[in-house]
Enzyme design. Structure first.
Site, PDB file in Angstrom:
ATOM      1  CG  HIS A  54      27.979 -11.043  40.944  1.00 36.95           C
ATOM      2  ND1 HIS A  54      28.022 -10.837  42.337  1.00 36.95           N
ATOM      3  CD2 HIS A  54      27.527  -9.722  40.442  1.00 36.95           C
ATOM      4  CE1 HIS A  54      27.378 -10.060  42.597  1.00 36.95           C
ATOM      5  NE2 HIS A  54      27.010  -9.269  41.632  1.00 36.95           N
ATOM      6  CB  SER A 107      24.236 -10.406  25.439  1.00 39.53           C
ATOM      7  OG  SER A 107      24.514  -9.427  26.461  1.00 39.53           O
TER       8      SER A 107
END
Length: 462
Positions: free
Chosen positions: A176, A377
């Site tokens: 991130h 995911s």
């Protein structure tokens, strides 16, 4: 556990977001309800200015502006596929009356306030719940409810730097952006680690760079669900590499950025556990769980926090947080959601999202659309739509020739079917019935997931 409702004279389950807004904006006896505009596409930015009471205003009233805005948001909920926010929750009505109070959880959540307008008791209940989820004893952890995942990353990496002042920060290229922000803010040396095609950390590159810098401690950001591809760095492999490279436990610090998946993975396996030599874990509360305000949870070991804690006489507390003053409403929203759902409800949400993500990926590939889905995911990566209006309609996030859909708990198969149907129809126009070729994104998602003409030929070759 009985009713968690705080209502007195209305039934929250019967109130929609629009209905709740109308109730507050237009009290009984007010018959001047403005006409609600019906938006037909993505909302446009409003050209607003602050109105001065008592002066003539030729434009729409405050009530008209707010009701039209609320109506737009209510409609656009059904077209929110590209970002990790769970906007499917029912507690907005039950907890709405709390908005009349200013609640500030200033300072350490485990210390008593000198004023009553706080929610630290709710905050501690939330922290205890996550401590149990991530397997650390109640007397061994410290944490707080943050303003979001970025604050959690800033805090976790700061702890690592305070414990290991000469440490080098290692983070994958798919980490991130707040991780790289932390490196700049704290003036830390940074080693950026390559990633594989699925977005997971390249462990051979990590090993090489750890050996190259063996004379300095390592502060490692482990991503449990990368931002764009939803890849999960393998914590156990990373710990084994550190051991093989000769790093003792006092020579490394591991922060786990589990913003989206930190609430999912524990219901599948025990990858995230303080029984392993990790230093901190952070999640975003508004993502998988859902909250109307950005928030998060940061948990670390109590022994790590002494270097950050400072006594602040003015608030009669010590403070080791990033922000100091903290939203006192978000711990209540998190506590309410966790209490209403429980482990069983969250586990069901995880299973449904994983199933729906596989459903979307399979349907896209059957329709000839390039698509990839990582294990564990809910982020489905697909070829980028050619039409920006289509991207905006479905509020997709795009990088290079890729877009993604994040299958959150509020995303239904009906919504996915509508999205797929519209995408298939639009592709016929974009690619003119085969006269124009879709992009090849094999380098980004892997050849096995690419449906361009070249790789489709490879698939059918004997």
């Amino acid at each position: 556990m009985g009713s968690l409702s705080l209502e007195m004279d209305f039934e929250p389950s019967a109130i929609t977001p629009r209905g709740l807004a109308r109730r507050s904006l237009f009290p009984p006896g007010d018959n001047k309800k403005p006409k609600v505009a019906q938006p037909t596409g993505p909302r446009k930015n409003l050209q607003l200015e602050v109105m001065e009471p008592g002066l003539r205003n030729d434009g729409p009233s405050l009530d008209t502006i707010l009701v039209n805005y609320l109506d737009t948001l209510t409609q656009r909920v059904n077209f929110h596929l590209g970002y990790p926010v769970n906007i499917c929750y029912d507690h907005y009505a039950n907890l709405a009356r709390l908005l009349q109070f200013h609640l500030n959880n200033c300072g350490d959540p485990f210390m008593k306030n000198t004023v009553d307008f706080h929610s630290k008791d709710f905050e501690m209940a939330v922290l205890d719940w996550f401590a149990q989820l991530w397997e650390i004893e109640k007397d061994q952890y410290w944490g707080y409810v943050t303003n979001g995942g970025t604050e959690g990353n800033l805090h976790g990496i700061l702890i690592g730097r305070e414990l290991l002042p000469d440490g080098i920060l290692y983070a994958s290229k798919d980490s991130h952006y707040s991780v790289f922000k932390a490196a700049r803010m704290y003036r830390m040396d940074l080693e950026m680690i390559n990633t594989s095609v699925n977005g997971e950390m390249d462990y051979s590159d990590l090993r090489a760079k750890l050996l190259q810098n063996k004379d300095k401690p390592a502060i490692i950001n482990v991503t449990i669900g990368t931002t764009f591809k939803g890849a999960i760095d393998d914590l156990d492999v990373i710990l084994e590499i550190l051991k093989d490279c000769g790093y003792s436990q006092d020579m490394f610090y591991i922060h786990c950025d589990a913003a989206l998946c930190g609430l999912m993975v524990p219901f599948i396996n025990n990858m995230i556990s303080f029984k392993k030599p990790i230093g901190s874990v952070t999640i975003s509360g508004h993502k998988f769980l859902g909250c109307p305000m950005p928030c998060g949870v940061q948990i670390t070991r109590k022994s790590n926090i002494n270097n950050l804690s400072r006594n602040v006489e003015y608030i009669a507390s010590v403070d080791a947080t990033i922000s100091g003053s903290r939203n006192g409403l978000t711990p209540i929203f998190l506590w309410y959601s966790l209490s209403a759902k429980g482990h069983v409800g969250l586990k069901n949400d995880v299973k449904r999202c994983l199933d729906n993500a596989r459903y979307l990926k399979d349907r896209l590939q059957q329709a000839g659309v390039s698509a990839m889905l990582n294990e564990l995911s809910i982020v489905v990566v697909l070829e980028r739509p050619r039409d920006q209006e289509f991207v905006r309609r479905w509020q997709l996030s795009c990088v290079k020739d890729m877009a993604h859909v994040i299958v959150m708990p509020g995303i239904t198969r009906e919504m996915l079917d509508i999205f797929i149907g519209e995408l298939v129809q639009q592709r016929k126009q974009w690619y003119q019935g085969g006269e124009v070729e879709p992009p090849c994104i094999a380098d980004d998602v892997g050849a096995q997931n690419c449906s361009c003409s070249y790789h489709k030929i490879d698939d059918i070759s004997p």
